[in-house]
Design a protein around this motif. Structure first.
Motif, PDB file in Angstrom:
ATOM      1  N   GLY A 146       0.813  -1.214   0.000  1.00 41.03           N
ATOM      2  CA  GLY A 146       0.000   0.000   0.000  1.00 41.03           C
ATOM      3  C   GLY A 146       0.839   1.253   0.000  1.00 41.03           C
ATOM      4  N   PRO A 147       1.656   1.465  -1.038  1.00 40.46           N
ATOM      5  CA  PRO A 147       2.521   2.647  -1.072  1.00 40.46           C
ATOM      6  C   PRO A 147       1.713   3.926  -1.251  1.00 40.46           C
ATOM      7  CG  PRO A 147       2.535   1.596  -3.205  1.00 40.46           C
ATOM      8  CD  PRO A 147       1.737   0.685  -2.297  1.00 40.46           C
ATOM      9  N   ILE A 148       2.369   5.052  -1.026  1.00 39.45           N
ATOM     10  CA  ILE A 148       1.762   6.346  -1.325  1.00 39.45           C
ATOM     11  C   ILE A 148       1.587   6.458  -2.838  1.00 39.45           C
ATOM     12  CG2 ILE A 148       2.109   8.846  -1.243  1.00 39.45           C
ATOM     13  CD1 ILE A 148       3.719   8.385   1.342  1.00 39.45           C
ATOM     14  N   GLU A 149       0.414   6.900  -3.249  1.00 35.21           N
ATOM     15  CA  GLU A 149       0.117   7.109  -4.667  1.00 35.21           C
ATOM     16  C   GLU A 149      -0.216   8.587  -4.865  1.00 35.21           C
ATOM     17  OE1 GLU A 149      -2.997   4.500  -5.933  1.00 35.21           O
ATOM     18  OE2 GLU A 149      -2.197   2.809  -4.803  1.00 35.21           O
ATOM     19  N   CYS A 150       0.435   9.214  -5.821  1.00 32.44           N
ATOM     20  CA  CYS A 150       0.270  10.648  -6.059  1.00 32.44           C
ATOM     21  C   CYS A 150      -0.271  10.916  -7.462  1.00 32.44           C
ATOM     22  CB  CYS A 150       1.612  11.370  -5.913  1.00 32.44           C
ATOM     23  SG  CYS A 150       2.385  11.220  -4.300  1.00 32.44           S
ATOM     24  N   VAL A 151      -0.992  12.027  -7.590  1.00 34.56           N
ATOM     25  CA  VAL A 151      -1.428  12.502  -8.901  1.00 34.56           C
ATOM     26  C   VAL A 151      -0.514  13.658  -9.295  1.00 34.56           C
ATOM     27  CG1 VAL A 151      -3.310  13.474 -10.262  1.00 34.56           C
ATOM     28  CG2 VAL A 151      -3.808  11.824  -8.452  1.00 34.56           C
ATOM     29  N   PRO A 152       0.266  13.512 -10.349  1.00 32.31           N
ATOM     30  CA  PRO A 152       1.223  14.561 -10.701  1.00 32.31           C
ATOM     31  C   PRO A 152       0.560  15.799 -11.277  1.00 32.31           C
ATOM     32  CG  PRO A 152       1.206  12.857 -12.388  1.00 32.31           C
ATOM     33  CD  PRO A 152       0.326  12.358 -11.273  1.00 32.31           C
ATOM     34  N   GLY A 153       1.199  16.936 -11.039  1.00 30.29           N
ATOM     35  CA  GLY A 153       0.794  18.180 -11.682  1.00 30.29           C
ATOM     36  C   GLY A 153      -0.480  18.808 -11.167  1.00 30.29           C
ATOM     37  N   HIS A 154      -0.913  18.440  -9.969  1.00 34.34           N
ATOM     38  CA  HIS A 154      -2.146  18.998  -9.400  1.00 34.34           C
ATOM     39  C   HIS A 154      -1.871  19.678  -8.061  1.00 34.34           C
ATOM     40  CE1 HIS A 154      -3.929  16.521 -12.486  1.00 34.34           C
ATOM     41  NE2 HIS A 154      -5.147  16.945 -12.177  1.00 34.34           N
ATOM     42  N   HIS A 155      -0.723  20.344  -7.960  1.00 32.27           N
ATOM     43  CA  HIS A 155      -0.321  20.926  -6.679  1.00 32.27           C
ATOM     44  C   HIS A 155      -0.291  22.461  -6.733  1.00 32.27           C
ATOM     45  CE1 HIS A 155       3.200  20.188  -9.200  1.00 32.27           C
ATOM     46  NE2 HIS A 155       3.871  21.108  -8.522  1.00 32.27           N
ATOM     47  N   ALA A 156      -1.193  23.045  -7.530  1.00 31.30           N
ATOM     48  CA  ALA A 156      -1.239  24.503  -7.642  1.00 31.30           C
ATOM     49  C   ALA A 156      -2.235  25.129  -6.681  1.00 31.30           C
ATOM     50  CB  ALA A 156      -1.571  24.907  -9.072  1.00 31.30           C
ATOM     51  N   THR A 157      -3.283  24.396  -6.312  1.00 35.84           N
ATOM     52  CA  THR A 157      -4.335  24.995  -5.493  1.00 35.84           C
ATOM     53  C   THR A 157      -5.095  23.908  -4.748  1.00 35.84           C
ATOM     54  OG1 THR A 157      -6.245  26.501  -5.571  1.00 35.84           O
ATOM     55  CG2 THR A 157      -6.091  24.851  -7.313  1.00 35.84           C
ATOM     56  N   LEU A 158      -5.863  24.321  -3.739  1.00 40.37           N
ATOM     57  CA  LEU A 158      -6.739  23.390  -3.043  1.00 40.37           C
ATOM     58  C   LEU A 158      -7.858  22.944  -3.979  1.00 40.37           C
ATOM     59  CD1 LEU A 158      -7.179  24.919   0.532  1.00 40.37           C
ATOM     60  CD2 LEU A 158      -6.258  22.648   0.001  1.00 40.37           C
ATOM     61  N   LEU A 159      -8.182  21.677  -3.906  1.00 40.31           N
ATOM     62  CA  LEU A 159      -9.230  21.111  -4.745  1.00 40.31           C
ATOM     63  C   LEU A 159     -10.513  20.867  -3.963  1.00 40.31           C
ATOM     64  CD1 LEU A 159      -7.018  18.557  -6.698  1.00 40.31           C
ATOM     65  CD2 LEU A 159      -7.800  20.811  -7.470  1.00 40.31           C
ATOM     66  N   THR A 160     -10.554  21.326  -2.724  1.00 38.60           N
ATOM     67  CA  THR A 160     -11.740  21.227  -1.886  1.00 38.60           C
ATOM     68  C   THR A 160     -12.177  22.632  -1.486  1.00 38.60           C
ATOM     69  OG1 THR A 160     -10.290  20.887   0.022  1.00 38.60           O
ATOM     70  CG2 THR A 160     -11.230  18.924  -1.001  1.00 38.60           C
ATOM     71  N   ALA A 161     -13.355  22.745  -0.895  1.00 40.64           N
ATOM     72  CA  ALA A 161     -13.885  24.058  -0.530  1.00 40.64           C
ATOM     73  C   ALA A 161     -13.011  24.723   0.517  1.00 40.64           C
ATOM     74  CB  ALA A 161     -15.316  23.906  -0.004  1.00 40.64           C
ATOM     75  N   PRO A 162     -12.779  26.026   0.413  1.00 37.76           N
ATOM     76  CA  PRO A 162     -11.980  26.735   1.412  1.00 37.76           C
ATOM     77  C   PRO A 162     -12.551  26.541   2.812  1.00 37.76           C
ATOM     78  CG  PRO A 162     -12.366  28.136  -0.482  1.00 37.76           C
ATOM     79  CD  PRO A 162     -13.223  26.918  -0.671  1.00 37.76           C
ATOM     80  N   THR A 194      -0.267  18.277  -3.247  1.00 36.70           N
ATOM     81  CA  THR A 194      -0.298  17.112  -4.129  1.00 36.70           C
ATOM     82  C   THR A 194      -1.369  16.132  -3.673  1.00 36.70           C
ATOM     83  OG1 THR A 194       2.049  17.297  -4.705  1.00 36.70           O
ATOM     84  CG2 THR A 194       1.021  15.142  -4.996  1.00 36.70           C
ATOM     85  N   PRO A 195      -2.374  15.833  -4.493  1.00 38.46           N
ATOM     86  CA  PRO A 195      -3.364  14.836  -4.101  1.00 38.46           C
ATOM     87  C   PRO A 195      -2.706  13.457  -3.996  1.00 38.46           C
ATOM     88  CG  PRO A 195      -4.124  16.146  -5.983  1.00 38.46           C
ATOM     89  CD  PRO A 195      -2.660  16.409  -5.826  1.00 38.46           C
ATOM     90  N   HIS A 196      -2.966  12.771  -2.902  1.00 40.98           N
ATOM     91  CA  HIS A 196      -2.357  11.458  -2.720  1.00 40.98           C
ATOM     92  C   HIS A 196      -3.250  10.566  -1.876  1.00 40.98           C
ATOM     93  CE1 HIS A 196      -1.000  13.852   0.724  1.00 40.98           C
ATOM     94  NE2 HIS A 196      -0.802  12.721   1.391  1.00 40.98           N
ATOM     95  N   ARG A 197      -2.973   9.298  -1.924  1.00 33.59           N
ATOM     96  CA  ARG A 197      -3.723   8.288  -1.181  1.00 33.59           C
ATOM     97  C   ARG A 197      -2.796   7.107  -0.942  1.00 33.59           C
ATOM     98  NH1 ARG A 197      -7.403   5.958  -6.285  1.00 33.59           N
ATOM     99  NH2 ARG A 197      -5.688   4.752  -7.239  1.00 33.59           N
ATOM    100  N   SER A 198      -3.278   6.114  -0.224  1.00 37.88           N
ATOM    101  CA  SER A 198      -2.553   4.848  -0.113  1.00 37.88           C
ATOM    102  C   SER A 198      -3.559   3.735   0.095  1.00 37.88           C
ATOM    103  CB  SER A 198      -1.535   4.878   1.032  1.00 37.88           C
ATOM    104  OG  SER A 198      -2.191   4.948   2.287  1.00 37.88           O
ATOM    105  N   GLY A 199      -3.228   2.567  -0.424  1.00 35.89           N
ATOM    106  CA  GLY A 199      -4.098   1.413  -0.276  1.00 35.89           C
ATOM    107  C   GLY A 199      -3.738   0.599   0.945  1.00 35.89           C
TER     108      GLY A 199
END
Length: 254
Positions: A146-162, A194-199
């Motif tokens: 269950g390693p860390i999994e990242c989505v590249p190139g999405h680290h410019a802003t928050l993707l959830t409500a302020p 950076t959006p990330h998750r792990s299994g």
């Protein structure tokens, strides 16, 4: 040594992807000392019952936060000058330690849903992009663990409500997750946006890691301010746990 020199040829690119993996940041002797301390702490389940809280999530029994007051070698690594220099170089200013945790993730342990770390730290008066987390792997982190999994190139802003502490909707992401597989002793530097998750850990082995979060803030005392922000009582209740045997000398981390 600069990030450019240490990261040459390594997976991930800080500016492009939002993370950087540096191979073999720890020597074998350094890792052995940290693993011995990790074993000592894991043998005290009462600690994990007390310090397994996760904001906005169920309490877990496989993590300690904070941890550096329980273990001198962990504390020395968190304040290690080369690690602070790497954080400062990537963040573009003098970095301060903000938080620390130890995750064991034994076989069968679950993972974490997709999120951006910065969403949890709103309210500190620090810009969302002025944090990073250093993940120091004590064990191999392979796909079955269950390693860390990242989505590249999405680290410019928050993707959830302020102001909201919420998981990221994966439908908003237009790039696939990439598993960041690492070897014991490697160092992952992860941008706070950076959006990330792990299994789950589907193996029979642990996937232990130390996580230190750093931030740029002109105000001193960020570590204590964060503990107040989290409402922690550990500042007033200093835990003292002696090593199992002998004296643990400060590791000379480089």
């Amino acid at each position: 040594m600069s990030v450019a020199a240490q990261g040459a040829g390594r997976p991930g690119d800080w500016e492009r992807d939002g993370w950087l993996l540096i191979a073999q940041y720890l020597s074998e002797d350094e890792r052995a000392l940290l693993c011995a301390e990790a074993d000592r702490l894991w043998a005290q389940p009462e600690l994990f019952a007390l310090r397994g809280a996760v904001p906005n999530s169920p309490t877990r029994n496989d993590r300690l936060e904070p941890v550096i007051d329980l273990c001198e070698p962990f504390r020395d690594l968190a304040y290690d000058a080369p690690l602070l220099a790497l954080a400062s170089e990537l963040l573009g200013g003098k970095a301060q330690l903000m938080k620390d945790k130890f995750i064991v993730k034994p076989g069968g342990a679950g993972g974490y849903d997709t999120h951006q770390d910065a969403a949890y730290w709103q309210g500190l008066g620090i810009a969302p992009g002025d944090f990073l987390t250093a993940v120091v792997f004590l064990d191999d982190s392979t796909r079955d663990k269950g390693p860390i999994e990242c989505v590249p190139g999405h680290h410019a802003t928050l993707l959830t409500a302020p102001g909201a502490i919420a998981d990221v909707e994966e439908g908003l992401l237009d790039a696939p997750f990439e598993a960041v597989e690492a070897r014991a002793g490697d160092l992952l530097l992860l941008h706070s946006l950076t959006p990330h998750r792990s299994g789950p850990n589907r193996s029979a082995e642990t996937r232990r890691a130390l996580l230190f979060t750093y931030a740029v803030d002109s105000r001193p005392g960020l570590y204590d301010r964060y503990r107040e922000f989290r409402g922690s009582t550990t500042a007033a209740r200093r835990w003292v746990f002696a090593p199992a045997a002998g004296v643990i000398e400060r590791p000379q981390l480089c």
